[in-house]
Design a protein around this motif. Structure first.
Motif, PDB file in Angstrom:
ATOM      1  N   VAL A  66       1.554   3.306   8.662  1.00 38.20           N
ATOM      2  CA  VAL A  66       2.668   2.779   7.883  1.00 38.20           C
ATOM      3  C   VAL A  66       2.317   2.921   6.414  1.00 38.20           C
ATOM      4  O   VAL A  66       1.266   2.433   5.971  1.00 38.20           O
ATOM      5  CB  VAL A  66       2.956   1.297   8.204  1.00 38.20           C
ATOM      6  N   ARG A  67       3.174   3.623   5.657  1.00 40.09           N
ATOM      7  CA  ARG A  67       2.978   3.658   4.208  1.00 40.09           C
ATOM      8  C   ARG A  67       3.616   2.412   3.625  1.00 40.09           C
ATOM      9  O   ARG A  67       4.841   2.278   3.602  1.00 40.09           O
ATOM     10  CB  ARG A  67       3.572   4.914   3.568  1.00 40.09           C
ATOM     11  N   VAL A  68       2.768   1.505   3.178  1.00 41.84           N
ATOM     12  CA  VAL A  68       3.243   0.270   2.569  1.00 41.84           C
ATOM     13  C   VAL A  68       3.538   0.524   1.095  1.00 41.84           C
ATOM     14  O   VAL A  68       3.321   1.621   0.573  1.00 41.84           O
ATOM     15  CB  VAL A  68       2.192  -0.847   2.726  1.00 41.84           C
ATOM     16  N   ASN A  69       4.015  -0.496   0.416  1.00 40.79           N
ATOM     17  CA  ASN A  69       4.223  -0.408  -1.020  1.00 40.79           C
ATOM     18  C   ASN A  69       2.904  -0.668  -1.753  1.00 40.79           C
ATOM     19  O   ASN A  69       1.975  -1.243  -1.186  1.00 40.79           O
ATOM     20  CB  ASN A  69       5.310  -1.395  -1.432  1.00 40.79           C
ATOM     21  N   PRO A  70       2.790  -0.247  -3.011  1.00 36.60           N
ATOM     22  CA  PRO A  70       1.510  -0.346  -3.725  1.00 36.60           C
ATOM     23  C   PRO A  70       1.014  -1.788  -3.867  1.00 36.60           C
ATOM     24  O   PRO A  70       1.781  -2.751  -3.768  1.00 36.60           O
ATOM     25  CB  PRO A  70       1.823   0.265  -5.089  1.00 36.60           C
TER      26      PRO A  70
END
Length: 286
Positions: free
Chosen positions: A73-77
């Motif tokens: 999962v690409r999360v937010n920074p």
């Protein structure tokens, strides 16, 4: 509580990693039928702010389904103000890994690693801010969760006020060639796979094949994809051919038959320890 999936015991195979928007469950279901080694379920750039709550719910539901690929999962920074909600939603569903955008070296890796449980892996995108470029050599020895390094050439130009990252012929300008190279060396210094960035023109499969071949030539072992049509091309590019496997086995067998030899001759060419190391690595990937 949902069961935690058993982590892979063999070395990770990360040839192809396909991005899928987190607010498109229909695309997730289709992507699950592809031969991508991993899916990257996106909560960051592909999802508008207003759609992020629904995307978190959709990803959590998808993670609960049976898996045939690694699911990242690409999360937010870390500094976005959104990652807390991302992790609270998805971690109970036990993703195989987290893709961390705008990572800035080992400190970012350590910060995220401290918030994870179980065997969840971390794949940083290592070139998206100016500060990130100076942290490429700091990923090693920080966390066993690190499973690779990858890069991108979209956020960095915006961060430094550049008009583009590419020449007229599509090749990278010098600053982004540097970012790519530092990712490659930073990954290998940390002992993890180097993952090539995306090829934006998803209709140009011949161009993709050439780009992926250059990536493998240079030392990348996998590549991210933005369209299902790219997966097969990337898998082929980063899979050793039968000829390569046979040659690698010949090198290994020759050294095994000549213990203590520093250099040998094979097919009229001299081979030594670096050739043996490369052959062993290729057989492991195969």
């Amino acid at each position: 509580m949902m069961p935690v999936p058993t982590p892979p015991t063999a070395p990770l195979r990360l040839r192809s990693l396909l991005f899928v928007p987190g607010d498109r469950p229909d695309r997730m279901a289709k992507a699950a039928m592809l031969d991508a080694d991993a899916l990257i379920l996106d909560l960051e750039d592909a999802v508008a702010l207003s759609a992020k709550p629904a995307a978190r719910a959709a990803i959590t539901g998808f993670l609960a389904e049976p898996r045939r690929q690694l699911l990242f999962v690409r999360v937010n920074p870390l500094d976005s103000g959104l990652i807390d909600d991302d992790l609270a939603a998805i971690l109970p569903a036990a993703p195989d890994g987290i893709m961390l955008p705008k990572a800035e070296g080992g400190a970012s890796l350590a910060t995220l690693a401290a918030r994870l449980t179980g065997d969840t892996l971390i794949l940083p995108i290592a070139t998206e801010t100016p500060a990130a470029i100076f942290g490429m050599g700091s990923y090693g020895g920080v966390s066993e969760r690190l499973c690779g390094l990858t890069w991108g050439a979209e956020d960095l130009p915006a961060a430094i006020g550049a008009s583009t990252s590419r020449e007229a012929d599509g090749s990278y300008t010098a600053p982004y060639q540097l970012a790519r190279s530092l990712t490659l060396f930073g990954a290998h210094a940390a002992g993890v796979p180097a993952i090539e960035t995306v090829y934006p023109d998803f209709r140009d499969l011949d161009g993709l094949a050439a780009y992926a071949a250059r990536g493998r030539r240079d030392g990348f072992t996998g590549m991210m994809a933005i369209h299902p049509a790219q997966v097969a091309v990337i898998n082929a590019a980063f899979s050793p051919s039968d000829t390569e496997i046979a040659h690698a086995r010949a090198i290994i067998d020759l050294f095994a038959a000549n213990p203590g030899a520093g250099a040998l001759s094979l097919d009229g060419k001299m081979i030594d320890a670096p050739h043996l190391k490369a052959a062993q690595a290729l057989i492991t990937r195969a």
